[in-house]
Design a protein around this motif. Structure first.
Motif, short mmCIF file in Angstrom:
data_model
loop_
_atom_site.label_atom_id
_atom_site.label_comp_id
_atom_site.label_asym_id
_atom_site.label_seq_id
_atom_site.Cartn_x
_atom_site.Cartn_y
_atom_site.Cartn_z
N ARG A 1 0.82 -1.20 0.00
CA ARG A 1 0.00 0.00 0.00
C ARG A 1 0.87 1.26 0.00
N VAL A 2 1.95 1.23 0.77
CA VAL A 2 2.85 2.40 0.83
C VAL A 2 3.45 2.67 -0.54
N LEU A 3 3.92 1.63 -1.22
CA LEU A 3 4.53 1.83 -2.53
C LEU A 3 3.51 2.33 -3.54
N ALA A 4 2.27 1.87 -3.45
CA ALA A 4 1.22 2.39 -4.32
C ALA A 4 0.96 3.86 -4.03
N TRP A 5 0.97 4.23 -2.76
CA TRP A 5 0.76 5.63 -2.38
C TRP A 5 1.91 6.49 -2.88
N ARG A 6 3.14 5.98 -2.79
CA ARG A 6 4.28 6.75 -3.30
C ARG A 6 4.17 6.94 -4.81
N LEU A 7 3.77 5.91 -5.52
CA LEU A 7 3.58 6.07 -6.97
C LEU A 7 2.57 7.18 -7.27
N ARG A 8 1.51 7.24 -6.48
CA ARG A 8 0.52 8.30 -6.66
C ARG A 8 1.11 9.66 -6.33
N ARG A 9 1.77 9.76 -5.20
CA ARG A 9 2.32 11.05 -4.77
C ARG A 9 3.43 11.53 -5.70
N GLN A 10 4.11 10.60 -6.34
CA GLN A 10 5.21 10.97 -7.23
C GLN A 10 4.76 11.10 -8.69
N TYR A 11 3.46 11.21 -8.92
CA TYR A 11 2.89 11.45 -10.24
C TYR A 11 3.13 10.32 -11.22
N VAL A 12 3.42 9.12 -10.72
CA VAL A 12 3.67 7.99 -11.62
C VAL A 12 2.38 7.29 -11.98
N GLU A 13 1.51 7.10 -11.00
CA GLU A 13 0.27 6.34 -11.20
C GLU A 13 -0.85 6.93 -10.36
#
Length: 375
Positions: free
Chosen positions: A9-21
């Motif tokens: 979940r954390v890695l998914a959130w980072r992808l979102r916060r970093q404009y990747v996904e």
């Protein structure tokens, strides 16, 4: 009770916060700001790191921000590596990094063939000889030798990857200027950046600002994780504790698969509600999604394949990310990504992402779309 979550979940959130996904970044400055800098040793990787996050990439945008608008600045920062930074946040980076006076250590001086007196002379001379000027490295070396009267400094100043110039960068006294005839140049932020690079900040305020931004894109994190990203684990412990203490009222604690970590409290609910990622993304070498995480984070980068990503001489490979996890590496051949997978990923998602990446690579080959030469 401390809330609990998982690394998936954390890695998914980072992808979102970093404009990747999803891909949701705005202009280059906004992307660089959110990522807390973009590593820029390799020009094409830095340009692609921005472009893969943008809804509408613009060829040449980074050059324009660096050399025309001066809203980005290029200099040595985190971990002693070249980065692009937002110019208006330069004071925070300068304040935080200036706490690490590595050049004052005898071991560092001996390793680079200089004495304490000589490195002090270099630190004093560089801002003075660069004032109002933009010089190539060769011109800067000769100007410093003339100013100090220390001819033998010429060898130390021209060897390595700018080792004797990095203290000036950490002190906020040196940055890259526009390239000249294919060669890098240097100047002073005070004379180059808008508003002279901004008012200096106290170290505790600058460090807290940088920590807040880091946790908003790369959190939740521990002090050790932040320190590894910032200075390879060498930030003075009292300084590091002070930065976290300064933000104590803004942070929330969460356990990530049993590991206590913190992030800005305003993001806690979003993190806990973020669904795990199911997408495939191709990220360039030296991408902040990899660099902002611990190198030994098994849910991101399995130990068995770590040497394929984190390679010799600090080289970080382009990666295939699936479900927030490194599932392979890739390289560009004849303008297209060639993928080597470590584990299966959905073929249709990979094919679509490869097409998108190929289009981005083609755009970056447009004349004038790159960054300054490697320095």
């Amino acid at each position: 009770m401390i809330p609990e979550t998982t690394w998936a979940r954390v890695l998914a959130w980072r992808l979102r916060r970093q404009y990747v996904e999803p891909v949701s970044g705005g202009d280059a400055v906004a992307v660089v700001r959110r990522l807390c800098g973009v590593q820029a040793q390799v020009a094409s990787s830095a340009a692609l790191a921005v472009a893969v996050r943008q809804r509408n990439p613009v060829p040449g945008e980074i050059d324009g921000a660096l050399w025309r608008d001066r809203t980005l600045v290029k200099t040595w920062t985190m971990r002693g590596t070249l980065h692009l930074l937002p110019a208006d946040e330069f004071p925070a980076y300068r304040a935080a990094l200036g706490t690490h006076r590595f050049w004052e250590k005898g071991s560092w001086q001996r390793g680079h063939g200089v004495s304490a007196r000589e490195i002090e002379a270099v630190v004093e001379a560089v801002p003075r000889v660069l004032s109002g000027r933009v010089l190539t490295r060769e011109e800067l070396v000769e100007a410093v030798v003339d100013a100090t009267g220390e001819a033998h400094l010429r060898e130390a100043l021209t060897s390595g990857w700018g080792a004797l110039l990095k203290p000036l960068s950490f002190l906020g006294e040196l940055c890259y200027g526009p390239p000249r005839d294919g060669r890098v140049t240097f100047t002073t932020p005070a004379g180059w950046l808008p508003d002279g690079g901004g008012e200096p900040l106290p170290a505790d305020e600058g460090g807290a600002r940088l920590l807040r931004a880091f946790l908003g894109a790369h959190g939740p994190a521990t002090p050790a994780m932040f320190d590894a990203w910032l200075l390879r684990g060498t930030t003075p412990k009292a300084v590091l504790r002070g930065w976290f203490h300064r933000l104590r009222d803004e942070l929330a604690e969460v356990e990530v698969d049993g590991v206590p970590a913190v992030l800005p409290a305003e993001h806690l609910d979003d993190l806990l509600a973020c669904p795990p990622s199911e997408e495939v993304r191709l990220l360039p070498g030296f991408d902040q999604f990899i660099l902002g995480a611990p190198r030994d984070l098994e849910p991101l980068l399995p130990k068995a394949v770590r040497p394929r990503v984190s390679r010799a001489a600090g080289w970080i490979s382009p990666v295939v990310v699936y479900r927030g996890r490194v599932a392979g590496v890739w390289e560009a051949k004849e303008g297209r990504p060639v993928v080597e997978l470590f584990e299966p990923v959905p073929e249709n998602l990979l094919a679509a992402e490869a097409e998108r990446t190929a289009a981005l690579l083609g755009g970056l080959q447009t004349p004038g779309a790159g960054l300054a030469p490697r320095g």
